[in-house]
Enzyme design. Structure first.
Site, short mmCIF file in Angstrom:
data_model
loop_
_atom_site.label_atom_id
_atom_site.label_comp_id
_atom_site.label_asym_id
_atom_site.label_seq_id
_atom_site.Cartn_x
_atom_site.Cartn_y
_atom_site.Cartn_z
N HIS A 62 53.37 -31.95 -7.12
CA HIS A 62 52.45 -30.82 -7.29
C HIS A 62 51.15 -31.33 -7.92
O HIS A 62 50.98 -31.29 -9.14
CB HIS A 62 53.10 -29.76 -8.19
CG HIS A 62 52.38 -28.45 -8.27
ND1 HIS A 62 52.89 -27.27 -7.76
CD2 HIS A 62 51.18 -28.12 -8.81
CE1 HIS A 62 52.05 -26.28 -8.00
NE2 HIS A 62 50.99 -26.78 -8.64
N THR A 100 44.52 -21.51 -6.31
CA THR A 100 43.84 -20.21 -6.28
C THR A 100 42.76 -20.16 -5.21
O THR A 100 42.61 -19.17 -4.50
CB THR A 100 43.18 -19.93 -7.65
OG1 THR A 100 44.10 -20.20 -8.69
CG2 THR A 100 42.72 -18.49 -7.74
N TYR A 131 47.37 -19.91 -2.58
CA TYR A 131 47.99 -18.75 -3.23
C TYR A 131 48.23 -17.59 -2.26
O TYR A 131 49.19 -16.84 -2.41
CB TYR A 131 47.08 -18.26 -4.35
CG TYR A 131 47.24 -18.92 -5.70
CD1 TYR A 131 47.80 -20.18 -5.84
CD2 TYR A 131 46.83 -18.27 -6.87
CE1 TYR A 131 47.93 -20.77 -7.08
CE2 TYR A 131 46.95 -18.85 -8.12
CZ TYR A 131 47.50 -20.11 -8.22
OH TYR A 131 47.64 -20.69 -9.46
N ARG A 164 46.48 -13.39 -9.74
CA ARG A 164 45.54 -14.10 -8.87
C ARG A 164 46.05 -14.23 -7.45
O ARG A 164 45.33 -14.72 -6.57
CB ARG A 164 45.25 -15.49 -9.45
CG ARG A 164 44.52 -15.48 -10.77
CD ARG A 164 44.57 -16.83 -11.44
NE ARG A 164 45.93 -17.18 -11.84
CZ ARG A 164 46.29 -18.38 -12.31
NH1 ARG A 164 45.39 -19.34 -12.40
NH2 ARG A 164 47.54 -18.60 -12.69
N HIS A 196 54.39 -20.88 -6.66
CA HIS A 196 53.77 -20.81 -7.99
C HIS A 196 54.24 -19.53 -8.66
O HIS A 196 54.03 -18.43 -8.15
CB HIS A 196 52.25 -20.81 -7.82
CG HIS A 196 51.49 -20.25 -8.98
ND1 HIS A 196 50.78 -21.03 -9.86
CD2 HIS A 196 51.32 -18.96 -9.40
CE1 HIS A 196 50.19 -20.27 -10.76
NE2 HIS A 196 50.51 -19.01 -10.51
N ARG A 228 56.56 -21.77 -18.18
CA ARG A 228 55.31 -21.19 -18.67
C ARG A 228 55.54 -20.05 -19.66
O ARG A 228 54.66 -19.70 -20.45
CB ARG A 228 54.43 -20.73 -17.52
CG ARG A 228 54.88 -19.47 -16.82
CD ARG A 228 53.97 -19.15 -15.63
NE ARG A 228 52.59 -19.22 -16.01
CZ ARG A 228 51.60 -19.67 -15.21
NH1 ARG A 228 51.87 -20.08 -14.00
NH2 ARG A 228 50.37 -19.69 -15.64
N ASP A 284 51.02 -30.72 -12.07
CA ASP A 284 49.93 -29.78 -11.80
C ASP A 284 48.58 -30.44 -12.07
O ASP A 284 47.59 -29.78 -12.39
CB ASP A 284 50.08 -28.51 -12.62
CG ASP A 284 49.38 -27.30 -11.99
OD1 ASP A 284 48.82 -27.46 -10.88
OD2 ASP A 284 49.39 -26.22 -12.59
#
Length: 388
Positions: A62, A100, A131, A164, A196, A228, A284
């Protein structure tokens, strides 16, 4: 040709002190003793591995190789990663992706950057899409991208439970998962839908719904960013116990009350007697790390880097996880899950991707596809436009 002598080998299982003979881009021979003929034999470079540990090169699935971000406006678009951003941090194989921004970043640019990094010395693949759902592809569909474009192995990162994203329905996600699975079946690739997971209220529930409402195998689904917040961290253990696979983000630290470091979550999972081969980790890197307040306003923005991969391995080992287990989520597990033959192991016939670590687990040497990229803690090969 390259001979690494007297090095402690972790494949990631500990094999003892060995010599590793590399011919072109493959590991040709591993033995306690290897002698090079003195006559009528090509030149062989010899590295003394005394006091060092040889581990597989890291596989980071990723990475925003051509940059990401933009949630704070055009000035917040992160720059492309350079070759040494990856190699100096032990990454010899990576999978690039969009996030995004699927407008100013596109699949053509992503694929071109992957090809550039490949020509500079590492191995690269790509996820197709961004996304959005419907997502953005190079051909007329996700399935076609996977089947017809060698470097594309699946779709991602598709945003789920995130303000998002485009709030895909259960049917949207099931359809997309089917597209990736069938593309993988036709092409012999993993065909994974890489999702995601954001801070939304539903958490991992949409992924549970895919499993509940379809016949999609766990092997074709890989949610990421599960550390997260506490909601996702708790749900992911339940998902793993069902047979699922997850990706933990090494770039997520204890930055907020809910964030859990990758090493902490990994240790919690291991205590549940869950196989480490159901867990992958990724950085990431190259993407922006935005922080939003309760009203969705951007309050802070940082940039992910590949250094967090080795940080996570060190933190796991320092917390008591054996090296053999600490290495798996960034080596053997992603190689198996993503169907990368010859990757993730130090074994005869495998690709010559490996790292030599010192006694403090700092990166001394990196070999990618048989070529020394880092030696004595410094890059020896630079990207085309890097400032040497």
């Amino acid at each position: 040709m390259l001979l690494i002598k007297n090095v402690d080998v972790f494949d990631p299982e500990f094999l003892g002190k060995k010599n590793i003979f590399i011919c072109f881009d493959k590991i040709a021979y591993i033995s306690k003793s290897i002698s090079i003929p003195s006559r009528n034999f090509p030149e062989v470079k010899i590295l003394d591995g005394t006091g060092l540990k040889a581990v597989p090169g890291l596989i980071d699935l990723h990475v925003h190789i051509n940059g990401g971000g933009g949630e704070g406006g055009f000035k917040n678009r992160t720059p492309e990663l350079n070759l040494t951003d990856l190699t100096s941090n032990g990454v010899t194989t990576c999978v690039g992706l969009l996030g995004t921004d699927g407008i100013t970043r596109n699949m053509g640019g992503l694929l071109a950057k992957a090809k550039a990094l490949q020509s500079e010395g590492i191995t690269t693949y790509c996820w197709t899409g961004c996304y959005d759902v419907p997502t953005r592809t190079l051909t007329n569909s996700v399935r076609s991208d996977i089947v017809t474009i060698d470097k594309i192995i699946g779709a991602g990162e598709i945003a789920v439970s995130d303000h998002r994203g485009s709030h895909p329905s259960d049917e949207d996600l099931i359809h997309l998962a089917c597209e990736t699975r069938v593309g993988g079946l036709i092409s012999g690739k993993c065909g994974v839908l890489h999702m995601h997971m954001g801070d939304g209220k539903k958490g991992l529930t949409p992924v549970f719904d895919i499993v509940e409402d379809s016949d999609m195998p766990f092997e074709n689904l890989l949610p990421t960013h599960l550390n997260r917040n506490k909601l996702l961290s708790g749900q992911c253990i339940e998902y793993l116990k069902m047979g699922g696979f997850i990706d933990i983000t090494t770039g997520i630290k204890n930055e907020g009350d809910d964030a859990v470091s990758s090493s902490q979550l990994y240790q919690s999972i291991l205590k549940e007697n869950i196989s480490p081969y159901h867990i992958t980790m990724s950085s990431d890197a190259g993407g922006s790390m935005p922080f939003f307040d309760k009203n969705g306003k951007l309050t802070k923005l940082t940039r992910g880097m590949p250094s967090t991969d080795m940080d996570s391995i060190r933190e796991s080992i320092e917390s008591g996880v054996p090296m053999e287990l600490a290495l798996i989520p960034l080596t053997a597990s992603p190689a198996r899950f993503l169907k990368f033959p010859g990757k993730g192991k130090i074994a005869e016939g495998c690709d010559a991707d490996l790292i030599l670590l010192d006694d403090k687990l700092n990166i001394n040497t990196v070999v990618s596809r048989g070529k020394i990229m880092v030696q004595n803690y410094k890059p020896t090969v630079y990207g085309t436009f890097e400032n040497k």
